[in-house]
Enzyme design. Structure first.
Site, mmCIF file in Angstrom:
data_model
loop_
_atom_site.group_PDB
_atom_site.id
_atom_site.type_symbol
_atom_site.label_atom_id
_atom_site.label_comp_id
_atom_site.label_asym_id
_atom_site.label_seq_id
_atom_site.Cartn_x
_atom_site.Cartn_y
_atom_site.Cartn_z
ATOM 1 N N GLU A 9 6.360 6.531 3.726
ATOM 2 C CA GLU A 9 6.098 7.697 2.874
ATOM 3 C C GLU A 9 6.390 9.031 3.544
ATOM 4 O O GLU A 9 6.924 9.945 2.928
ATOM 5 C CB GLU A 9 4.622 7.731 2.423
ATOM 6 C CG GLU A 9 4.255 6.690 1.398
ATOM 7 C CD GLU A 9 3.511 5.547 2.048
ATOM 8 O OE1 GLU A 9 2.666 4.969 1.382
ATOM 9 O OE2 GLU A 9 3.786 5.234 3.221
ATOM 10 N N ASP A 98 -2.216 -0.013 0.302
ATOM 11 C CA ASP A 98 -3.064 -0.010 -0.887
ATOM 12 C C ASP A 98 -2.224 -0.051 -2.165
ATOM 13 O O ASP A 98 -0.998 -0.141 -2.120
ATOM 14 C CB ASP A 98 -3.995 1.218 -0.883
ATOM 15 C CG ASP A 98 -3.240 2.530 -0.728
ATOM 16 O OD1 ASP A 98 -1.998 2.527 -0.882
ATOM 17 O OD2 ASP A 98 -3.876 3.557 -0.463
ATOM 18 N N TYR A 316 -5.772 2.436 9.159
ATOM 19 C CA TYR A 316 -5.560 3.064 7.844
ATOM 20 C C TYR A 316 -6.855 3.650 7.293
ATOM 21 O O TYR A 316 -7.910 3.012 7.342
ATOM 22 C CB TYR A 316 -4.984 2.033 6.873
ATOM 23 C CG TYR A 316 -4.487 2.638 5.577
ATOM 24 C CD1 TYR A 316 -3.550 3.655 5.594
ATOM 25 C CD2 TYR A 316 -4.965 2.184 4.354
ATOM 26 C CE1 TYR A 316 -3.081 4.198 4.408
ATOM 27 C CE2 TYR A 316 -4.492 2.723 3.156
ATOM 28 C CZ TYR A 316 -3.556 3.738 3.200
ATOM 29 O OH TYR A 316 -3.097 4.299 2.026
#
Length: 799
Positions: A9, A98, A316
């Site tokens: 990302e 996720d 995370y």
């Protein structure tokens, strides 16, 4: 062409992972979501524009099929990624683990048209060489169930927002917004606000006995064996308190009972998203959004090179699992033994059970990636805020694998009998606590960043006394108290409440709280969340007309349904269809039934004693305001008519403002008189507080002055100082001659934020460590030209 393309990302994540992989791997960032439902900013194709559902972006007639478009600010990203591809390129989707990360990966596959190419999905809980290598060795396919759960949430939120918000525009006020989760979060704050506003304080009194030799203080806790709870049974007023004090002045005080009990205090579980947000708020003063931004940097390894650290510092940060990997449990035990000795280490690892229904035990709690990296090892390399957050994550992880603290609680009861009038027994109590073994408290205590100080503050040592011992009475004191209303939510306590009600998930807490503040429903004043008048109006409307959507249990049930979709137990389309059929029917019904006039637009506060005119509070486009005089809509069309009005202050509400408060607001603007130069001085109130209008100049009014009482004499020096400051700012610090490009004189001036260069059109700030007087003409010309050629700053949409 690229042999292996790894897509993550963020650029920071890409930079860290690139260090672990060889030249055969190219790491690129998608910069978040690349596709989404369309909005006004997006450029659509001719075919897309013709679709009947293009505005909503969802085809409700055909299984709620979403219309996804590549976002305008991501077209360049997709173009760059396509350049890296050829027929033999292996694409590794390495987005977060996720639902949101899974959906980003799926959208990348669609946007890059990779459905017929080799795709490998890899996940990891931490960004370290070991974790990345392991992920590459164990790829999987994209989990469509997780994608469907995210897609269902997105579709659901779009349907609610797009259908409910326009109804608010028509019936309440244009420009308002509603959301499935945000509106319920606002309701929580509104209900708390009303509890506070409607709270009626009740008086009660405390009585304390003071003894000497040994020194001891004890509170009155029972009368005739009945416990004083300051609610059902209490000392109600000063007369009762005085009577008890007088009756007990000449009696004897004897120790009637001593109770000692050993108790164990267990450490809190390792951090999950919500508890990290709460603890960072309480200990460090971080906002929920700030905590997540800092945690993201610690996870991605977005900091200077640190010895012994090969990537991110923590696992995370969006998780609701309290599970710790076996390797972490073993590492924690070794650190405990090394730092605090074998006596503090557990015989077997302590494992916590996750309470959250939708939690994924395969995920981990938030912990350091390497527990051997102590906070002191990284302090010199981290920004102070990153260090502070890492410190509490490290401490909490270590503490959860240490022995329990052993405490000894002592309660001493002291009886006194009245000797005059009706005989009664009054019992006083003193409580003490001794820490027999600190255990985990040696390293971590909730709510404080000083474990050693917390240990000291937890102890309260009582003197050594024995049963039936008569104590040396010194005096009795009484104190008037009042019951207190419920506390306002902080960001952290609102997260805790949302979690306990099952509303939202780790990834949604911070965005929800940011949204309700940015849209004007909630204001943060001194870290406390206050419901605005807008929040009260909208919440009342929604609760009255859309009870199901605003119900906490309903919202929690939706989250459970989404969890089932993520687990592959349910399909997303039937769930959306069931919800939408009922919801859409209710929208159509309310559009006809509800009248705009149903919402209270004005309230009479009373009459102004000076003019006899009515004082009202009204709701306007920019919020509630008070007005002197009542006028018809026809009268207000007269442009010559200018009613005296004043907006409500931040802590005032339409439904609770009083006549006294309204008159005070209307007292501004106030004329104070004239300066020696003949300028009129008027006290006014603007969006940033009270200020002085001195002729054509605005002067901020210092907080020490009350705008409703301040005199001209008190602010005379303030006005003089401000005029001198503005005069100084107008005069250049240095003149450097003409700019050959703009043909204008170059000046160095003193501004609000320090010295700066200007040619009258272009301004350039001068660095703090640079003396303005040393800047030459040529340097100034170069700096101004560089500023002119610099791209204009724009604010891209964050995904």
């Amino acid at each position: 062409m690229t042999k292996n393309l790894v897509i993550v990302e963020s650029p920071a994540k890409a930079k860290t992972i690139q260090k672990f992989l060889g030249k055969d791997y190219t790491i690129k960032a998608s910069m978040g979501h690349v596709r989404d439902l369309p909005d006004k900013k997006d450029t659509l194709t001719a075919t897309q524009k013709k679709l009947s559902y293009v505005k909503l972006g969802i085809d409700v007639e055909h299984d709620f099929k979403p219309l996804y478009v590549i976002k305008s600010d991501k077209k360049k990203v997709i173009s760059e990624l396509k350049k890296e591809l050829d027929d033999d390129t292996v694409v590794w989707i390495a987005t977060d683990e996720d639902r949101e990360g899974e959906a980003i990966g799926w959208h990348l596959v669609q946007a890059l048209k990779l459905t017929n190419k080799p795709i490998k999905r890899i996940v990891f809980h931490e960004i370290t060489k070991t974790a990345i290598t392991n992920a590459l060795e164990n790829p999987r396919e994209i989990n469509k169930a997780l994608v469907d759960a995210q897609q269902a949430r997105r579709v659901l939120d779009r349907l609610v927002g797009f259908e409910l918000s326009p109804l608010l525009w028509k019936k309440v006020r244009y420009g308002l917004s509603a959301g499935r989760v945000q509106s319920v979060a606002v309701r929580l704050v509104v209900e708390r606000e009303r509890l506070i506003q409607n709270f009626d304080p009740e008086e009660f009194w405390k009585i304390k006995a003071h003894f000497t030799d040994p020194t001891l203080e004890a509170d009155l806790v029972k009368i005739e064996g009945k416990k004083i709870d300051n609610k059902q049974f209490k000392i109600e007023n000063g007369e009762q308190a005085t009577a008890i004090v007088e009756a007990l002045k000449k009696t004897t005080y004897r120790v009637s009972n001593i109770e000692k009990k050993e108790v164990k205090s267990h450490p809190a579980a390792p951090f999950i998203t919500s508890t990290l947000q709460q603890e960072a708020s309480g200990k460090l003063g971080f906002s929920v959004k700030q905590t997540m931004m800092i945690a993201q940097q610690l996870y991605e390894g977005n900091f200077k090179k640190i010895p012994q650290v090969d990537g991110g510092l923590i696992t995370y940060m969006r998780t609701d699992s309290v599970n710790l990997a076996d390797v972490a449990l073993q590492a924690a035990r070794e650190v405990v033994i090394e730092e605090y000795g074998p006596g503090f280490a557990l015989d077997a690892p302590r494992k916590y059970k996750t309470k959250s229904k939708g939690a994924q035990e395969a995920h981990e709690a938030i912990r350091p990636t390497n527990l051997n990296v102590r906070p002191i090892d990284v302090k010199a390399y981290l920004d102070p805020k990153l260090y502070k957050l890492y410190n509490i994550i490290w401490q909490r992880t270590i503490a959860c694998q240490m022995k329990e603290a052993l405490l000894e609680n002592t309660v001493i009861e002291i009886d006194a009998k009245t000797v005059n009038g009706e005989e009664k027994t009054y019992t006083f109590g003193a409580e003490g606590k001794v820490i027999k073994f600190p255990g985990y408290m040696k390293v971590y205590s909730e709510g404080t960043d000083d474990p050693e100080g917390a240990l000291a503050s937890k102890e309260c040592i009582l003197p050594d006394v024995h049963k039936n011992q008569q104590l040396h009475f010194k005096e009795l004191t009484s104190e008037q108290c009042f019951t207190k209303p419920p506390a306002r939510f902080t960001e952290a306590s609102l997260v805790k409440k949302l979690e306990s009600e099952g509303i939202g998930r780790p990834s949604t807490y911070a965005p929800t709280i940011s949204t309700i503040q940015s849209r004007g429903y909630i204001e943060k004043i001194e870290k406390k969340l206050h419901a605005t008048d807008l929040a009260l109006v909208v919440t009342d409307f929604l609760v009255k007309h859309f009870q199901d959507i605003m119900e906490y249990k309903f919202t929690a049930k939706v989250e459970e349904d989404l969890d089932k979709i993520a687990d592959g137990e349910d399909q997303w389309v039937p769930m959306i269809k069931k919800f939408y059929t009922e919801f859409h029917g209710e929208i159509e019904k309310k559009a006809d039934e509800v009248k705009k006039g149903d919402i209270e637009k004005e309230r009479l506060l009373g009459e102004d004693p000076e003019t006899g005119k009515k004082v009202l509070v009204l709701r306007g486009r920019f919020g509630p305001f008070v007005q002197l005089g009542q006028f018809t809509a026809e009268e207000l069309k007269d442009k010559e008519l200018k009613p005296k009005r004043s907006s409500l202050l931040k802590n005032m509400l339409f439904e609770t403002i009083t006549l006294e408060e309204g008159l005070k607001l209307l007292a501004l603007p106030r004329e104070l008189g004239q300066t020696e130069e003949g300028d009129e001085v008027v006290v006014k109130r603007g969006p940033y507080g009270a200020y002085l209008k001195v002729g054509t100049v605005n002067v901020s009014l210092p907080d020490e002055f009350d705008p409703y009482l301040v005199t001209l004499e008190q602010v005379r020096q303030v006005i003089i100082d401000e005029k001198e400051k503005k005069k100084k700012q107008a005069e250049p610090l240095k003149e450097l001659g003409k700019d050959p490009n703009s043909k204008s004189p170059i000046l160095i001036k003193e501004g609000k934020f320090g010295p700066y260069l200007t040619d009258g059109t272009t301004n350039v700030s001068i660095k703090k460590n640079q003396d303005p007087q040393t800047i030459t003409h040529d340097e100034a010309v170069e700096l101004l030209e560089k500023k002119r050629k610099a791209p204009k700053r724009g604010w891209g949409r964050k995904s």
